[in-house]
Write a protein that holds these residues in place. Sequence first.
Motif, PDB file in Angstrom:
ATOM      1  N   GLU C 178     -76.869  -5.654 -38.619  1.00 41.13           N
ATOM      2  CA  GLU C 178     -77.676  -6.914 -39.095  1.00 41.13           C
ATOM      3  C   GLU C 178     -77.699  -7.843 -37.423  1.00 41.13           C
ATOM      4  OE1 GLU C 178     -76.726  -8.766 -42.997  1.00 41.13           O
ATOM      5  OE2 GLU C 178     -78.777  -7.914 -43.161  1.00 41.13           O
ATOM      6  N   GLN C 179     -77.162  -8.733 -37.268  1.00 46.45           N
ATOM      7  CA  GLN C 179     -76.940  -9.527 -36.119  1.00 46.45           C
ATOM      8  C   GLN C 179     -77.163  -8.742 -35.059  1.00 46.45           C
ATOM      9  OE1 GLN C 179     -76.670 -13.562 -36.715  1.00 46.45           O
ATOM     10  NE2 GLN C 179     -77.276 -12.843 -35.423  1.00 46.45           N
ATOM     11  N   GLN C 182     -80.826  -8.543 -35.269  1.00 44.58           N
ATOM     12  CA  GLN C 182     -81.590 -10.003 -34.626  1.00 44.58           C
ATOM     13  C   GLN C 182     -81.749 -10.340 -33.502  1.00 44.58           C
ATOM     14  OE1 GLN C 182     -83.427 -11.669 -37.659  1.00 44.58           O
ATOM     15  NE2 GLN C 182     -83.940 -12.784 -35.737  1.00 44.58           N
ATOM     16  N   PHE C 183     -80.540 -10.173 -33.383  1.00 46.53           N
ATOM     17  CA  PHE C 183     -80.863 -10.447 -31.455  1.00 46.53           C
ATOM     18  C   PHE C 183     -81.201  -9.398 -30.485  1.00 46.53           C
ATOM     19  CE2 PHE C 183     -75.756 -10.804 -32.075  1.00 46.53           C
ATOM     20  CZ  PHE C 183     -76.293 -12.379 -31.751  1.00 46.53           C
ATOM     21  N   SER C 186     -84.735 -10.948 -31.499  1.00 50.40           N
ATOM     22  CA  SER C 186     -85.119 -12.119 -30.457  1.00 50.40           C
ATOM     23  C   SER C 186     -85.571 -12.173 -28.287  1.00 50.40           C
ATOM     24  CB  SER C 186     -84.030 -13.060 -30.491  1.00 50.40           C
ATOM     25  OG  SER C 186     -83.368 -13.783 -32.285  1.00 50.40           O
ATOM     26  N   ARG C 189     -88.296 -11.426 -28.684  1.00 55.15           N
ATOM     27  CA  ARG C 189     -89.500 -12.699 -28.464  1.00 55.15           C
ATOM     28  C   ARG C 189     -89.380 -13.361 -27.381  1.00 55.15           C
ATOM     29  NH1 ARG C 189     -88.863 -14.813 -34.189  1.00 55.15           N
ATOM     30  NH2 ARG C 189     -89.850 -13.377 -35.472  1.00 55.15           N
TER      31      ARG C 189
ATOM     32  N   GLN D 152     -84.850 -13.185 -41.511  1.00 53.64           N
ATOM     33  CA  GLN D 152     -83.147 -13.751 -41.110  1.00 53.64           C
ATOM     34  C   GLN D 152     -83.237 -14.930 -40.609  1.00 53.64           C
ATOM     35  OE1 GLN D 152     -81.076 -11.681 -42.576  1.00 53.64           O
ATOM     36  NE2 GLN D 152     -81.738  -9.718 -42.360  1.00 53.64           N
ATOM     37  N   LEU D 155     -79.360 -15.432 -39.019  1.00 56.33           N
ATOM     38  CA  LEU D 155     -78.980 -14.984 -37.893  1.00 56.33           C
ATOM     39  C   LEU D 155     -79.450 -15.614 -36.817  1.00 56.33           C
ATOM     40  CD1 LEU D 155     -78.502 -11.343 -39.244  1.00 56.33           C
ATOM     41  CD2 LEU D 155     -77.115 -12.996 -39.016  1.00 56.33           C
ATOM     42  N   THR D 156     -81.435 -15.981 -37.338  1.00 57.79           N
ATOM     43  CA  THR D 156     -82.349 -16.582 -35.697  1.00 57.79           C
ATOM     44  C   THR D 156     -81.815 -17.669 -35.251  1.00 57.79           C
ATOM     45  OG1 THR D 156     -84.125 -15.442 -37.185  1.00 57.79           O
ATOM     46  CG2 THR D 156     -84.407 -17.020 -35.490  1.00 57.79           C
ATOM     47  N   SER D 159     -78.851 -16.989 -32.912  1.00 54.60           N
ATOM     48  CA  SER D 159     -79.883 -16.643 -31.921  1.00 54.60           C
ATOM     49  C   SER D 159     -80.218 -17.059 -30.835  1.00 54.60           C
ATOM     50  CB  SER D 159     -80.731 -15.689 -32.115  1.00 54.60           C
ATOM     51  OG  SER D 159     -80.480 -14.210 -32.844  1.00 54.60           O
ATOM     52  N   ARG D 189     -90.202 -19.472 -28.505  1.00 54.39           N
ATOM     53  CA  ARG D 189     -90.655 -17.917 -29.514  1.00 54.39           C
ATOM     54  C   ARG D 189     -89.466 -17.421 -29.688  1.00 54.39           C
ATOM     55  NH1 ARG D 189     -92.599 -15.190 -23.863  1.00 54.39           N
ATOM     56  NH2 ARG D 189     -95.116 -15.685 -24.247  1.00 54.39           N
ATOM     57  N   ILE D 190     -88.140 -17.845 -30.271  1.00 57.72           N
ATOM     58  CA  ILE D 190     -86.509 -17.178 -30.924  1.00 57.72           C
ATOM     59  C   ILE D 190     -87.015 -17.228 -31.892  1.00 57.72           C
ATOM     60  CG2 ILE D 190     -83.980 -17.387 -31.049  1.00 57.72           C
ATOM     61  CD1 ILE D 190     -83.873 -17.268 -28.040  1.00 57.72           C
ATOM     62  N   MET D 195     -96.127 -18.650 -29.346  1.00 59.19           N
ATOM     63  CA  MET D 195     -96.378 -17.511 -28.984  1.00 59.19           C
ATOM     64  C   MET D 195     -98.140 -17.964 -28.309  1.00 59.19           C
ATOM     65  SD  MET D 195     -94.361 -15.094 -28.832  1.00 59.19           S
ATOM     66  CE  MET D 195     -94.772 -13.838 -28.531  1.00 59.19           C
TER      67      MET D 195
END
Lengths: 197, 197, 197, 197
Positions: C178-179, C182-183, C186, C189, D152, D155-156, D159, D189-190, D195
């Motif tokens: 899951e992590q 998400q990475f 990111s 993005r 998430q 988790l974000t 990041s 953005r993360i 954006m």
Amino acid sequence: MPRVKSPETENNILKAAIECFSQEGFTKTTISSIAKKAGISHATVFLYFSSKEDLFEKAVIGPQHWFYEKQVGLIQSTTGNSLEQLSQMVHLHVDFYMKQADYLRLVQYVFGQKERFRSIVNQIYSYTDQYIDVLEEVVKKVQEEGMIHNDQVRLTCWSYFSFLNGISLTFNENVSSEQMNQFKVSAERILGIGMRT
Amino acid sequence: MPRVKSPETENNILKAAIECFSQEGFTKTTISSIAKKAGISHATVFLYFSSKEDLFEKAVIGPQHWFYEKQVGLIQSTTGNSLEQLSQMVHLHVDFYMKQADYLRLVQYVFGQKERFRSIVNQIYSYTDQYIDVLEEVVKKVQEEGMIHNDQVRLTCWSYFSFLNGISLTFNENVSSEQMNQFKVSAERILGIGMRT
Amino acid sequence: MPRVKSPETENNILKAAIECFSQEGFTKTTISSIAKKAGISHATVFLYFSSKEDLFEKAVIGPQHWFYEKQVGLIQSTTGNSLEQLSQMVHLHVDFYMKQADYLRLVQYVFGQKERFRSIVNQIYSYTDQYIDVLEEVVKKVQEEGMIHNDQVRLTCWSYFSFLNGISLTFNENVSSEQMNQFKVSAERILGIGMRT
Amino acid sequence: MPRVKSPETENNILKAAIECFSQEGFTKTTISSIAKKAGISHATVFLYFSSKEDLFEKAVIGPQHWFYEKQVGLIQSTTGNSLEQLSQMVHLHVDFYMKQADYLRLVQYVFGQKERFRSIVNQIYSYTDQYIDVLEEVVKKVQEEGMIHNDQVRLTCWSYFSFLNGISLTFNENVSSEQMNQFKVSAERILGIGMRT
DNA sequence: TATGAATGAGTGTTCATTCAT
DNA sequence: GATGAATGAACACTCATTCAT
């Protein structure tokens, strides 16, 4: 003796020092540990003694006078004919040596390192010499009465003295009363008495 | 194929260590001084011994086996009837103890600080016990022949042993032959022989 | 590269060195521990590398070429339209960075001590610059197709690169899938793709 | 009354330690170099910290509380609607991370050797977790207002946090303001904002 | 007077590097 | 070529001693 402030404190330091030095030796013992045992700060030690060496020397030499007075006193406290007196002295001596284990260990520690502690060793030798003088007199007196015979009285006295140190070194803990009695017999034999043949 | 660790070097270190430790004690002695005396670099010492403690223990314990073998050997090298043999043994022992001053000082140093060197002290006691066993046998044999009498043979042996240590401690330098002779007489007396009454 | 004897041994040393240096740092790591892990004697290390510094530099710099070739290869292995390709690249990159934890830790260790390892850091920067060149090209191409917009493409690439290092540093053990996902989101993005608004 | 241990000196040591440890790592850094930088004798360091390890741990952990208070403070210092607040927070965070390079390098150094500094790493993780808690709240609030969307959130946030560490690691010297701005854009953005499509 | 802070000298131990085999 | 013995340089840490309060 600087006698700066409290003689009580000075004594506490000396007592603590004897304990520490005899258990750990000179270098391993720290001024802090002595101070702690004496209940003061380590810096205070230097108010009473100029250096660690100074304290050590005083801790070793200091009791010598008392120590040999005591031994001589033991001789004078005996009663009866001279042979009985000698025997009593031996008994008291053995008891005394086994009881003074702490301080004797310190003296023996110094003796084991004669080069390192030359000056202290010499001072102790001089005290011991005086004591051997007294002992020699006593033995000679008994001998003159024809009750024992030793060719070399002075050397015999040194043997006797060495024996006392030897038992204190080898058995400074847990000695049985049986063992103590045997030590007394052996000490008497060195002086030429106590043979039951 | 690289050079091989030399047993000679190990021995040199041990010999140097015995000398240094017996003269200065454990803490005062530096690894460097031992190394210097052994003619090597201080770092090399750690190739042969894992730490200063390790070296010390090996220096003290190592010779014990040889030392007591030697003492037992002295007994076995005697001749004549058993009384004569005992007397010879005493003479050899006294000579031996006075000659081994260096190593004995080290052992006595350890004995003087029993709490600090507990484990080493126990090991030495166990060696000594074995030796006293042998000594006891010899004395008992003489006794059975009715030539001497000791109530407590084992304890007498410990007295004898303590005496040897005592003279070695008190006189590890400059002993006259007269003094040596007197030591022998005293030692014999402890064992119940040699009284010239 | 001295290439003295076996290239296999040289590689074993380098692999062991990367492992040790990344786990313990430069000074804490001993030549002996590297040698042991490589299955050789510590002295042998000096047959292949002139000094510890030399070995360290080669262990850090050596894989750089392969490392950035690999990253570039990831880009080239993608298929589809350029936006899809960029997304695939990001996925592969994140996977790759999390898998190369050991070596990356070493690089990050060096980066964390820029003054100390100035020369090595500069060499890595120069490799990274080349890689950023490639990355920039790719991003620019996607942008020209009007699918994303970034004012500062090159700087955006550095952000992207920093992010990859950041996650590798923060999570070099026990990362959930899951992590990981998400990475990847990111990372996309940062490059201006993957917004689900 | 004696002099009193100065908290100023303790702080000087800690500051010097952070500088030295972050530049040279744990093993390469000597107590002497720290002492010199703090303007005291090396022995004095041991008055304030029981060992090098102790000093290291305190230098790494000590600022954590302040560090995360500061980060939380940055969040609370923002104004405007929640989206604007989030954006402001990002700006302040990036600035803060780039300014704290010295201390962050130290933390990253520790993170790079997780096995070696396990206990310290765990303590930092626990601080970071608390901080991520706060961050998560903020992001969730913005999200509830429908202005951004993240599947998430937690988790974000990790990041985002990793990114901050990544840029601090990669660029701890000579960053242009252009680059700083781009970092801020990437960070936004993360988190799903910023954006400009 | 008594104390704790400060320090310089000293020591055990490690380790990169060299050398003999 | 490969190895283990040997070593000098370096460092953490201790402690007797001094000093300021």
